[in-house]
Design an enzyme around this catalytic site. Structure first.
Site, PDB file in Angstrom:
ATOM      1  CG  ASP A  79      48.912  77.754 -37.014  1.00  0.00           C
ATOM      2  OD1 ASP A  79      49.859  78.094 -37.766  1.00  0.00           O
ATOM      3  OD2 ASP A  79      47.802  78.313 -37.022  1.00  0.00           O
ATOM      4  N   GLY A 139      38.143  84.842 -38.266  1.00  0.00           N
ATOM      5  CA  GLY A 139      39.124  84.122 -39.070  1.00  0.00           C
ATOM      6  C   GLY A 139      38.425  83.144 -39.980  1.00  0.00           C
ATOM      7  N   GLY A 140      39.211  82.278 -40.604  1.00  0.00           N
ATOM      8  CA  GLY A 140      38.648  81.335 -41.554  1.00  0.00           C
ATOM      9  C   GLY A 140      37.712  80.321 -40.925  1.00  0.00           C
ATOM     10  CG  MET A 141      39.032  77.250 -38.612  1.00  0.00           C
ATOM     11  SD  MET A 141      38.209  75.758 -39.197  1.00  0.00           S
ATOM     12  CE  MET A 141      37.852  74.941 -37.641  1.00  0.00           C
ATOM     13  N   GLY A 142      36.120  80.708 -37.660  1.00  0.00           N
ATOM     14  CA  GLY A 142      35.031  81.219 -36.844  1.00  0.00           C
ATOM     15  C   GLY A 142      35.292  82.627 -36.379  1.00  0.00           C
ATOM     16  CE  LYS A 152      38.640  79.699 -32.769  1.00  0.00           C
ATOM     17  NZ  LYS A 152      40.047  79.220 -32.642  1.00  0.00           N
ATOM     18  CB  ILE A 193      37.107  90.831 -29.814  1.00  0.00           C
ATOM     19  CG1 ILE A 193      36.988  89.362 -29.398  1.00  0.00           C
ATOM     20  CG2 ILE A 193      36.335  91.729 -28.860  1.00  0.00           C
ATOM     21  CD1 ILE A 193      37.544  89.076 -28.004  1.00  0.00           C
ATOM     22  N   GLY A 194      37.148  89.477 -33.038  1.00  0.00           N
ATOM     23  CA  GLY A 194      38.054  88.869 -34.012  1.00  0.00           C
ATOM     24  C   GLY A 194      37.319  87.906 -34.913  1.00  0.00           C
TER      25      GLY A 194
END
Length: 269
Positions: free
Chosen positions: A126, A11-14, A31, A8-9
């Site tokens: 953040d 990003g740079g980390m995982g 995650k 479902i998503g």
């Protein structure tokens, strides 16, 4: 315990997956740190820190972390509650600026979540609209959940021995459009940095625009440090706000943290 259903998503980390937990008859979000990053000690420390920070938080407006650990293959994972809805960025982009009552209601609830984190020695670092997720809960609409403590600054008492501190002077983390002046300069941060970022989020939710006109990330960073924000009543032609709201936002956006509200609770009031 869990059955992965779909991604479902990412990003740079995982990546984040929707999963079922059959024995508990519920959906969860999983995650997982990208496998290619598992040998990066700094990023592994950051991922563990997010899990550790969030596992301490119990406020209803903070996403709930159920468990975290390491797979046999070495990837780290976090199991969180599954949320159905949209983040604040998606809502403002699709629907336009929020009315004052709606925007303030959301941000006041986020202030409550931040207050708990700050009292535990956790500074988010953040805050941005993507990290405020609006869902429905127990019949309540626009129920915000604060996400992603991956950049959180955690006090040393909250860190396990051997954890890598990623909060050295001179290092800049975060999202340039929403950084506090101190964050933009790589200075040591406290809870008042989050208050500044939250005020930028409120400003954008109300106007659809940021408090500065800039063409690059570096320009945003410079403006946070050097330039007063455009008054909210002057940002959009024909758009006005209740008396006093601009003063509240200006105080929260003060360059000097001593001038800002001392706590998220004070800002929320």
């Amino acid at each position: 315990q869990f059955k992965i259903l779909k991604k479902i998503g990412t990003g740079g980390m995982g990546s984040i997956y929707k999963a079922s937990q059959p024995e508990m008859n519920r959906m969860v979000a999983v995650k997982i740190l990208h496998a290619k990053l598992k040998n990066r000690k700094d990023l592994v420390a950051r991922f563990r820190r997010e899990a550790r920070a969030m596992s301490h938080l119990t406020h209803p407006n903070t996403v709930k972390v159920m468990m975290y650990g390491e797979l046999e293959s070495g990837e780290l994972y976090i199991i969180m509650e599954y949320l159905d809805g949209k983040n604040l960025n998606q809502i403002v982009r699709r629907q336009g600026p929020l009315d004052v009552e709606r925007a303030v209601s959301v941000l006041v609830q986020v202030c409550g979540a931040l207050e708990e984190a700050h009292d535990l020695g956790i500074v988010h670092r953040d805050l941005k609209p993507e990290n405020i997720f609006l869902t429905n809960s127990a019949g309540l609409t626009d129920f915000p959940k604060l996400l992603d403590f991956g950049l959180a600054k955690v006090t040393e008492r909250e860190l396990r021995p051997g954890s890598i501190m990623l909060t050295q002077e001179g290092m800049v983390f975060g999202t340039p459009e929403f950084m506090s002046p101190a964050q933009a300069q790589g200075k040591t941060l406290d809870r008042r940095s989050d208050i500044y970022s939250l005020a930028v989020i409120l400003y954008e939710a109300l106007t659809g625009k940021l408090p500065f006109d800039a063409r690059s990330s570096m320009e945003y960073i410079q403006l946070h440090v050097t330039t007063p924000p455009i008054p909210i009543d002057e940002r959009i032609e024909g758009l006005t706000f209740p008396a006093g709201l601009g003063d509240v936002i200006n105080r929260a956006l003060a360059k000097d943290p001593e001038v800002r509200y001392a706590s998220a609770a004070d800002f929320g009031v």
